[in-house]
Write a protein that holds these residues in place. Structure first.
Motif, PDB file in Angstrom:
ATOM      1  N   GLY A 184       0.810  -1.217   0.000  1.00 16.05           N
ATOM      2  CA  GLY A 184       0.000   0.000   0.000  1.00 16.05           C
ATOM      3  C   GLY A 184       0.840   1.262   0.000  1.00 16.05           C
ATOM      4  N   LEU A 185       1.989   1.217  -0.685  1.00 14.22           N
ATOM      5  CA  LEU A 185       2.921   2.342  -0.677  1.00 14.22           C
ATOM      6  C   LEU A 185       3.250   2.792  -2.098  1.00 14.22           C
ATOM      7  N   ALA A 186       3.420   4.100  -2.262  1.00 12.77           N
ATOM      8  CA  ALA A 186       3.918   4.679  -3.514  1.00 12.77           C
ATOM      9  C   ALA A 186       4.774   5.888  -3.144  1.00 12.77           C
ATOM     10  N   MET A 187       5.816   6.146  -3.932  1.00  8.50           N
ATOM     11  CA  MET A 187       6.755   7.215  -3.563  1.00  8.50           C
ATOM     12  C   MET A 187       7.335   7.898  -4.797  1.00  8.50           C
ATOM     13  N   VAL A 188       7.541   9.220  -4.669  1.00 13.64           N
ATOM     14  CA  VAL A 188       8.372   9.983  -5.598  1.00 13.64           C
ATOM     15  C   VAL A 188       9.425  10.698  -4.752  1.00 13.64           C
ATOM     16  N   PHE A 189      10.643  10.769  -5.289  1.00 11.29           N
ATOM     17  CA  PHE A 189      11.790  11.204  -4.490  1.00 11.29           C
ATOM     18  C   PHE A 189      12.767  11.959  -5.364  1.00 11.29           C
ATOM     19  N   ASN A 190      13.286  13.060  -4.833  1.00 14.09           N
ATOM     20  CA  ASN A 190      14.292  13.867  -5.512  1.00 14.09           C
ATOM     21  C   ASN A 190      15.463  14.053  -4.562  1.00 14.09           C
ATOM     22  N   GLY A 191      16.689  13.743  -5.008  1.00 14.16           N
ATOM     23  CA  GLY A 191      17.857  13.977  -4.168  1.00 14.16           C
ATOM     24  C   GLY A 191      18.753  12.765  -4.056  1.00 14.16           C
ATOM     25  N   GLU A 192      19.521  12.725  -2.966  1.00 14.38           N
ATOM     26  CA  GLU A 192      20.465  11.645  -2.726  1.00 14.38           C
ATOM     27  C   GLU A 192      20.460  11.293  -1.234  1.00 14.38           C
ATOM     28  N   ILE A 193      20.462   9.985  -0.940  1.00 13.52           N
ATOM     29  CA  ILE A 193      20.620   9.499   0.431  1.00 13.52           C
ATOM     30  C   ILE A 193      22.051   8.955   0.529  1.00 13.52           C
ATOM     31  N   TYR A 194      22.895   9.630   1.290  1.00 14.70           N
ATOM     32  CA  TYR A 194      24.317   9.292   1.281  1.00 14.70           C
ATOM     33  C   TYR A 194      24.663   8.076   2.130  1.00 14.70           C
ATOM     34  N   ASN A 195      23.831   7.731   3.095  1.00 15.23           N
ATOM     35  CA  ASN A 195      24.110   6.539   3.915  1.00 15.23           C
ATOM     36  C   ASN A 195      23.247   5.355   3.492  1.00 15.23           C
ATOM     37  N   PHE A 196      22.856   5.323   2.222  1.00 13.40           N
ATOM     38  CA  PHE A 196      21.931   4.279   1.776  1.00 13.40           C
ATOM     39  C   PHE A 196      22.549   2.888   1.842  1.00 13.40           C
ATOM     40  N   ASP A 203      24.593   1.697   4.167  1.00 14.52           N
ATOM     41  CA  ASP A 203      24.472   1.213   5.542  1.00 14.52           C
ATOM     42  C   ASP A 203      23.029   0.796   5.841  1.00 14.52           C
ATOM     43  N   LEU A 204      22.077   1.603   5.403  1.00  6.94           N
ATOM     44  CA  LEU A 204      20.669   1.279   5.633  1.00  6.94           C
ATOM     45  C   LEU A 204      20.268   0.025   4.850  1.00  6.94           C
ATOM     46  N   HIS A 205      20.822  -0.133   3.673  1.00 10.50           N
ATOM     47  CA  HIS A 205      20.542  -1.317   2.854  1.00 10.50           C
ATOM     48  C   HIS A 205      20.923  -2.582   3.617  1.00 10.50           C
ATOM     49  N   ARG A 206      22.101  -2.560   4.251  1.00  8.05           N
ATOM     50  CA  ARG A 206      22.550  -3.734   5.003  1.00  8.05           C
ATOM     51  C   ARG A 206      21.594  -4.036   6.167  1.00  8.05           C
ATOM     52  N   GLU A 207      21.150  -3.001   6.865  1.00 11.05           N
ATOM     53  CA  GLU A 207      20.205  -3.186   7.967  1.00 11.05           C
ATOM     54  C   GLU A 207      18.902  -3.808   7.481  1.00 11.05           C
ATOM     55  N   LEU A 208      18.421  -3.323   6.357  1.00 15.61           N
ATOM     56  CA  LEU A 208      17.136  -3.793   5.839  1.00 15.61           C
ATOM     57  C   LEU A 208      17.226  -5.219   5.317  1.00 15.61           C
ATOM     58  N   VAL A 209      18.353  -5.574   4.751  1.00 14.41           N
ATOM     59  CA  VAL A 209      18.545  -6.958   4.298  1.00 14.41           C
ATOM     60  C   VAL A 209      18.521  -7.901   5.490  1.00 14.41           C
ATOM     61  N   VAL A 210      19.193  -7.504   6.573  1.00  8.65           N
ATOM     62  CA  VAL A 210      19.184  -8.308   7.799  1.00  8.65           C
ATOM     63  C   VAL A 210      17.757  -8.440   8.332  1.00  8.65           C
ATOM     64  N   ASP A 253      19.516   4.232  -3.963  1.00  9.84           N
ATOM     65  CA  ASP A 253      19.117   4.849  -2.697  1.00  9.84           C
ATOM     66  C   ASP A 253      17.605   5.068  -2.660  1.00  9.84           C
ATOM     67  N   THR A 254      16.972   5.178  -3.840  1.00  3.04           N
ATOM     68  CA  THR A 254      15.516   5.329  -3.910  1.00  3.04           C
ATOM     69  C   THR A 254      14.821   4.128  -3.290  1.00  3.04           C
ATOM     70  N   GLU A 255      15.244   2.936  -3.658  1.00  2.00           N
ATOM     71  CA  GLU A 255      14.620   1.719  -3.137  1.00  2.00           C
ATOM     72  C   GLU A 255      14.896   1.560  -1.643  1.00  2.00           C
ATOM     73  N   VAL A 256      16.078   1.988  -1.195  1.00  2.00           N
ATOM     74  CA  VAL A 256      16.396   1.930   0.234  1.00  2.00           C
ATOM     75  C   VAL A 256      15.477   2.864   1.019  1.00  2.00           C
ATOM     76  N   LEU A 257      15.249   4.074   0.512  1.00  2.00           N
ATOM     77  CA  LEU A 257      14.335   5.001   1.171  1.00  2.00           C
ATOM     78  C   LEU A 257      12.923   4.423   1.212  1.00  2.00           C
ATOM     79  N   GLU A 271       7.726   6.824   9.745  1.00  2.00           N
ATOM     80  CA  GLU A 271       8.314   8.168   9.755  1.00  2.00           C
ATOM     81  C   GLU A 271       9.651   8.215  10.480  1.00  2.00           C
ATOM     82  N   GLY A 272       9.970   7.155  11.207  1.00  2.66           N
ATOM     83  CA  GLY A 272      11.278   7.069  11.849  1.00  2.66           C
ATOM     84  C   GLY A 272      12.429   7.087  10.861  1.00  2.66           C
ATOM     85  N   ILE A 273      12.137   6.806   9.580  1.00  4.49           N
ATOM     86  CA  ILE A 273      13.188   6.855   8.556  1.00  4.49           C
ATOM     87  C   ILE A 273      13.802   8.242   8.470  1.00  4.49           C
ATOM     88  N   LEU A 274      13.036   9.279   8.819  1.00  7.33           N
ATOM     89  CA  LEU A 274      13.540  10.655   8.734  1.00  7.33           C
ATOM     90  C   LEU A 274      14.717  10.883   9.679  1.00  7.33           C
TER      91      LEU A 274
END
Length: 597
Positions: free
Chosen positions: A49-61, A63-70, A80-84, A93-96
């Motif tokens: 139930g999610l949809a997203m549009v995103f502009n920019g760069e996530i520089y720690n993506f 590190d977050l990718h590794r957490e999410l895989v675990v 970084d879009t898919e990681v966000l 909202e804790g992702i912020l």
């Protein structure tokens, strides 16, 4: 609406409509990380139930990718879009509080029936929104709202006062009526059913801790943080370069990039041959040669006034910084070779690079010895009898009130009295100055107040907006390592103002770092940046062009008498080129977008 933003994303476009037709997302993509379709947007997961549009760069993506895989998430690509996207699915909202970077994004959460919009802490990426006729709309630039008939073409009269005062508008208001900016570090939730809006700050500028570290330790920490920031800002699947002005901040970025990159970095400089101090090629060349960069100098000999038409179309929430011209020209040229560039923005606001930061401290001392009545007398005399462009006029006007009032006069284009004459209404409106006063008062100490005011207003509303709009017009992404979240936190939380500015010393920490990292002969005391010789540019056909625009019979917004006086003062040697430039842009902008009061 998406087509109006093609310059921000020429590589790909996408439009998505939810099942009930209530929500529509559009996106223009500038492919930088993961060039495959796995990073295409809008990004949608119907099951979640999610949809997203995103502009920019996530520089720690990464590190977050590794957490999410675990945590059990599986990824289609490495963007970084898919990681966000998955980060919101996991943390909400804790992702912020976990992401670091420059961003503006919108996420539709259909299970909660809400839309979440968020903007990065420093305001590097723009996000505008409006609510009208039972619809809520948002976009990276106002022209997209115009294209979708989501906003009325009416001038915001209060924001006009701010533009005339400072050359930009202070958020959340924009220069277009009922169109608002999401503030830096702010998120907005919209109830999809009722369109009720609730905003909150997920980040605020931190207070300085009482525990003080030594200059030596602070310098060591700053070097480590800057190297790490440059390392993460260089990550891309496309060519990256550096905007090298030869000044302190971009030179230190170049030094760090040369030490962490696995191949020679590309550097670019814009020059104005024959214009003395505005020709920065020598200073930039010294840095480039020392660090062995692949250096390119782009000479700008003649720029015609027609460039202004291109720029007012792009700067739909108008700013008056003439440096938009060289930034765009440089971006347009280097976009032929690279897609991402690192710049030097942020160092002055974080570490005290502007002359007025030390000046307000001396103003504070003067207030201890000069009685208020005498100060008010000087202020009134300056306001009513010294001509615009008279050196020091704003500082004298600032003597009337307390220190926050003096800070509000810094780099003021037109004071309240002149604004009333310009607009022909005879009404003194000091709201722009008072907004800065109220912002400034929450901090204590002259230097801290000046730094805070610059960081909250001039940086996001002026300098970052200038770089984003001018560079994205050429489809070039510019990143700012100095505004890495860790450096911003370090500068505000750990470094007191006394370690940034002391007497006539400014940017104490970066200069200590430069003494070790930059070559002998590098002049770190000269303030350099991507600017242009505006006073010289205001001669001949260009000045005539400005005069024709401002004094055209169809121009009824601004007083012709005041404008004639400004032009006369400019010809007599007073420094009013920035003011004339700002007014000409305003008239051209109103004409371009058909705006009326």
């Amino acid at each position: 609406m998406a087509d109006a933003l093609v310059h921000r994303g020429p590589d790909e476009s996408g439009v998505w409509v939810n099942a009930v037709g209530r929500v529509v997302f559009g996106h223009r993509r500038l492919s930088i990380i993961d060039l495959s379709d796995a990073a295409s947007q809008p990004m949608v997961d119907s099951d979640a139930g999610l949809a997203m549009v995103f502009n920019g760069e996530i520089y720690n993506f990464k590190d977050l990718h590794r957490e999410l895989v675990v945590a059990g998430y599986r990824f289609k690509g490495h963007s970084d879009t898919e990681v966000l996207f998955r980060g919101y699915q996991h943390w909400g909202e804790g992702i912020l509080h976990r992401i670091t970077g420059m961003f503006a994004f919108a996420i539709l959460d259909e299970k909660q029936n809400k839309l979440l919009l968020a903007r990065d802490r420093c305001g590097q990426k723009p996000l505008y929104y409006c609510r009208r006729n039972g619809e809520f709309a948002f976009a990276s630039e106002i022209k997209a709202l115009f294209a979708g008939d989501a906003a009325d073409r009416k001038l915001n009269e209060q924001a006009l006062q701010e533009y005339l005062a400072y050359g930009y508008t202070i958020g959340p208001e924009s220069l277009v009526k009922d169109v608002y900016k999401l503030l830096p570090g702010e998120c907005l939730t919209v109830d999809v059913a009722t369109l009720e809006i609730e905003s909150q700050r997920f980040w605020r500028v931190p207070q300085c801790e009482t525990r003080v570290i030594s200059l030596e330790e602070a310098e060591k920490q700053l070097e480590a943080l800057l190297r790490q920031a440059v390392r993460t800002h260089l990550v891309a699947d496309v060519p990256v370069g550096i905007l090298l002005s030869g000044g302190l901040d971009s030179s230190l970025v170049t030094a760090c990039a040369a030490s962490v990159a696995d191949k020679p970095v590309k550097t670019y400089t814009v020059t104005f041959p024959g214009h003395g101090k505005y020709d920065e090629s020598g200073a930039a060349r010294l840095i480039a040669n020392h660090f062995g960069t692949e250096h390119t100098e782009i000479a700008v000999d003649e720029v015609g006034p027609e460039i202004l038409g291109t720029l007012v179309r792009q700067f739909d929430d108008l700013i008056a910084d003439h440096a938009m011209v060289p930034v765009y020209l440089l971006a347009r040229q280097i976009r032929k070779e690279i897609k991402v560039a690192l710049g030097g923005d942020g160092g002055d606001e974080l570490f005290g690079g502007y002359p007025h930061t030390g000046w307000v401290n001396r103003q504070a001392d003067l207030r201890q010895v000069i009685p208020r009545g005498i100060r008010r007398g000087f202020s009134k005399f300056a306001e009513r009898h010294l001509p615009l462009g008279f050196r020091g006029r704003n500082h004298l006007v600032g003597l009337a009130g307390d220190l926050p009032w003096a800070i509000a006069q810094v780099n003021l284009y037109f004071d309240a009295l002149t604004r009333s004459r310009l607009l022909g209404n005879g009404m003194l409106n000091t709201a722009p100055e008072m907004r800065k006063v109220e912002l400034t008062k929450v901090r204590s100490g002259a230097k801290e107040q000046a730094l805070y005011a610059d960081f909250l207003t001039t940086l996001p509303e002026g300098y970052l907006a200038k770089v984003d709009r001018a560079s994205m017009l050429a489809s070039l992404e510019v990143r700012a390592p100095w505004l890495d979240d860790a450096i911003v936190d370090f500068a505000w939380r750990r470094i007191p103002a006394s370690m940034k500015v002391r007497g006539r010393q400014r940017k104490i920490l970066p200069r200590r770092l430069a003494a070790r990292l930059l070559p002998a002969g590098a002049n770190t005391n000269v303030k350099r940046g991507l600017t242009m010789p505006l006073a010289n540019w205001f001669r001949g056909e260009r000045l005539r062009f400005m005069e024709e625009v401002l004094l055209d019979s169809s121009q009824r917004l601004l007083s012709h008498a005041v404008i004639r006086n400004l032009l006369s003062l400019q010809r007599r040697g007073y420094s009013n080129q920035n003011r004339i430039f700002s007014l000409a842009l305003l008239v051209l902008w109103c004409r371009e977008y058909g705006l009326c009061v």
